[in-house]
Design a protein around this motif. Structure first.
Motif: not given
Length: 124
Positions: A86-97, A60-68
């Motif tokens: 997938x059994x586990x899906x790792x999601x995160x903002x691309x830039x954690x700052x 929705x905003x910024x950048x994100x990544x899946x599975x690293x």
């Protein structure tokens, strides 16, 4: 003002609203309630999800990544799955700052599975 706050309502009801200023952008999830149920989660930090068999991730905003760094998405992009989650899906903002990054995760379940345990998110 509250940004990216989920708000569930019956889409069959007539609604009326007055904008307080500027344009409004929203993200809708519509399902046939007799067959499916959807749950929306707002993700602002790295986490591991145990997704439903059907669902999607939308940046929705910024950048994100899946599975690293395997799959990176910009604002307005994402991916979906149908029956092959997938059994586990790792999601995160691309830039954690970048605290403004927001990912929307939608789990879509059959109405019979709608009472499934809600502990599908593990946020460290």
């Amino acid at each position: 003002e509250t940004f990216f706050q989920p708000f569930a309502f019956d889409g069959g009801q007539a609604l009326r609203a007055t904008l307080l200023g500027g344009e409004s952008t929203d993200f809708n999830v519509m399902t046939r309630r007799s067959r499916f149920r959807a749950e929306l989660r707002v993700i602002r930090a790295q986490c591991t999800l145990k997704p439903a068999a059907r669902g999607l991730v939308h940046v929705a905003a910024g950048e994100g990544m899946l599975d690293g760094d395997a799959r990176a998405f910009g604002s307005g992009q994402g991916c979906w799955w149908d029956g092959t989650a997938p059994q586990d899906l790792h999601v995160a903002p691309r830039d954690t700052s970048a605290s403004q990054a927001v990912l929307l995760v939608v789990d879509i379940m059959a109405a019979a599975d709608a009472t499934r345990e809600d502990a599908r998110t593990q946020i460290p």
